[in-house]
Design a protein around this motif. Structure first.
Motif, PDB file in Angstrom:
ATOM      1  N   TRP A 124      -0.991  -3.320   0.546  1.00  0.00           N
ATOM      2  CA  TRP A 124      -2.075  -4.294   0.679  1.00  0.00           C
ATOM      3  C   TRP A 124      -1.731  -5.460   1.599  1.00  0.00           C
ATOM      4  O   TRP A 124      -2.508  -6.387   1.752  1.00  0.00           O
ATOM      5  CB  TRP A 124      -2.503  -4.810  -0.684  1.00  0.00           C
ATOM      6  N   LYS A 125      -0.571  -5.420   2.242  1.00  0.00           N
ATOM      7  CA  LYS A 125      -0.232  -6.436   3.248  1.00  0.00           C
ATOM      8  C   LYS A 125      -0.848  -6.105   4.607  1.00  0.00           C
ATOM      9  O   LYS A 125      -0.746  -6.891   5.546  1.00  0.00           O
ATOM     10  CB  LYS A 125       1.281  -6.565   3.383  1.00  0.00           C
ATOM     11  N   GLU A 184      -3.992  -4.284   7.238  1.00  0.00           N
ATOM     12  CA  GLU A 184      -5.419  -4.009   7.420  1.00  0.00           C
ATOM     13  C   GLU A 184      -5.579  -2.540   7.796  1.00  0.00           C
ATOM     14  O   GLU A 184      -4.783  -1.999   8.559  1.00  0.00           O
ATOM     15  CB  GLU A 184      -6.013  -4.883   8.524  1.00  0.00           C
ATOM     16  N   TYR A 185      -6.617  -1.925   7.253  1.00  0.00           N
ATOM     17  CA  TYR A 185      -6.891  -0.516   7.516  1.00  0.00           C
ATOM     18  C   TYR A 185      -8.288  -0.364   8.116  1.00  0.00           C
ATOM     19  O   TYR A 185      -9.198  -1.115   7.775  1.00  0.00           O
ATOM     20  CB  TYR A 185      -6.812   0.295   6.218  1.00  0.00           C
ATOM     21  N   LYS A 223     -13.651  -1.619   7.658  1.00  0.00           N
ATOM     22  CA  LYS A 223     -12.341  -2.248   7.499  1.00  0.00           C
ATOM     23  C   LYS A 223     -12.044  -2.526   6.033  1.00  0.00           C
ATOM     24  O   LYS A 223     -12.940  -2.838   5.249  1.00  0.00           O
ATOM     25  CB  LYS A 223     -12.275  -3.531   8.326  1.00  0.00           C
ATOM     26  N   ARG A 235      -9.000  -4.416   3.523  1.00  0.00           N
ATOM     27  CA  ARG A 235      -7.792  -5.211   3.328  1.00  0.00           C
ATOM     28  C   ARG A 235      -7.628  -5.448   1.840  1.00  0.00           C
ATOM     29  O   ARG A 235      -8.600  -5.739   1.148  1.00  0.00           O
ATOM     30  CB  ARG A 235      -7.860  -6.529   4.086  1.00  0.00           C
ATOM     31  N   GLU A 236      -6.371  -5.351   1.381  1.00  0.00           N
ATOM     32  CA  GLU A 236      -6.082  -5.336  -0.045  1.00  0.00           C
ATOM     33  C   GLU A 236      -6.919  -4.205  -0.642  1.00  0.00           C
ATOM     34  O   GLU A 236      -6.965  -3.115  -0.111  1.00  0.00           O
ATOM     35  CB  GLU A 236      -6.358  -6.712  -0.653  1.00  0.00           C
ATOM     36  N   ALA A 282      -4.863  -1.827  13.574  1.00  0.00           N
ATOM     37  CA  ALA A 282      -4.931  -1.478  12.149  1.00  0.00           C
ATOM     38  C   ALA A 282      -4.394  -0.070  11.902  1.00  0.00           C
ATOM     39  O   ALA A 282      -4.352   0.773  12.806  1.00  0.00           O
ATOM     40  CB  ALA A 282      -6.375  -1.576  11.654  1.00  0.00           C
TER      41      ALA A 282
END
Length: 217
Positions: free
Chosen positions: A30-31, A33-34, A58, A60-61, A114
Motif C-alpha cells: 500500500w506504499k 500507486e497502481y 487508479k 492507492r492503499e 505506477a
C-alpha cells in the motif's frame, strides 16, 4: 577475456539485476500507486487483432479513485464481428473514438510510473506494447501484477484440492462475491479486477507476516 574483464562483466550484471529488483519491492504494497487496466480487443491474436477499448483506474492503499478513471474507445480499422458477442462494441456505434497513436499517448501519460495490475496481465500488456510499437512509441516497462497468479497464492496447498494453472475473472468475482454487472466492458472488468486485487492483498496479509510487493509477484 581476462579475469579482470570477467569480474567487471559479472559486476555490471549484478548491478543491473539489483537495480531492476531494488529494495522498494520489499516494502508494503500500500506504499505504491497502481493502475488497474483491462482491454477489449477484436480477438486474441497479438499480430492481427487490435484493441477496441481500454479501461483503467487508479488505486492507492485499499481505495479506488473512481473520480480518476480512464476509458478510451479506439477507431476500428480492424473489425471482428464474432468478438462483438463478448464485448458488445459495435463498429462505428457513435462513441468518441481516438486513433491508435493518440489513444496510446493518453494511456501512457495516465499510467506514469505506477505498477500495472491486470487479470492475465501478459495479454493486455502484449496488446498494448504491440500498439505502441506500431506507432513508434516506447513500450511500457512498468512493473506488473497479475490477479490470476496472485489468487493462486491465497489457496492452501492440498493433495485433495489441486490448484488450477490459472483462474478466470468470473471465478474471482464469484469467490469474493463481486457484482458482474459490467463484465466484459473494459472499465467494468478493470473495476472488478481492482476489487479482487484489494481482497487478495487482504487475504495474503494473513498468510505473510510482513507482506511486500515481491510476495504478490
Amino acid at each position: 577475456m581476462n579475469k579482470t574483464s570477467i569480474s567487471r562483466f559479472f559486476y555490471r550484471l549484478w548491478r543491473s539485476i539489483t537495480e531492476a529488483y531494488s529494495d522498494d519491492l520489499y516494502q508494503d504494497p500500500w506504499k505504491f500507486e497502481y493502475v488497474v487496466l483491462d482491454t477489449e480487443t477484436t480477438g486474441f491474436d497479438y499480430y492481427t487483432d487490435r484493441i477496441l477499448c481500454i479501461g483503467a483506474l487508479k488505486l492507492r492503499e485499499d481505495r479506488i479513485n473512481v473520480n480518476d478513471c480512464l476509458e478510451i474507445y479506439l477507431e476500428q480499422q480492424h473489425y471482428n464481428r464474432d468478438s462483438t458477442e463478448v464485448h458488445g462494441i459495435l463498429k462505428n456505434e457513435g462513441k468518441d473514438c481516438l486513433g491508435e497513436k493518440e489513444a496510446m499517448i493518453k494511456l501512457i501519460n495516465y499510467i506514469g510510473d505506477a505498477i500495472i495490475v491486470a487479470h492475465h496481465t501478459r495479454f493486455d500488456m502484449t496488446m498494448i506494447n504491440k500498439a505502441l510499437k506500431r506507432q513508434g512509441l516506447p513500450t511500457l516497462k512498468n512493473r506488473t501484477l497479475d490477479t490470476s497468479k496472485m489468487y493462486r497464492k491465497t489457496l492452501i496447498a492440498s493433495p485433495l484440492l489441486k490448484k488450477k494453472p490459472s483462474y478466470s475473472l468470473d471465478e474471482l468475482a464469484d469467490k469474493f462475491n463481486l457484482s458482474k454487472k459490467d463484465r466484459h466492458t473494459a472499465l467494468g472488468d478493470a473495476y472488478i479486477t481492482a476489487l479482487a486485487f484489494i481482497r487478495i492483498v487482504k487475504t495474503l496479509r494473513k498468510k505473510y507476516l510482513n507482506l511486500t510487493v515481491m510476495d504478490l509477484m
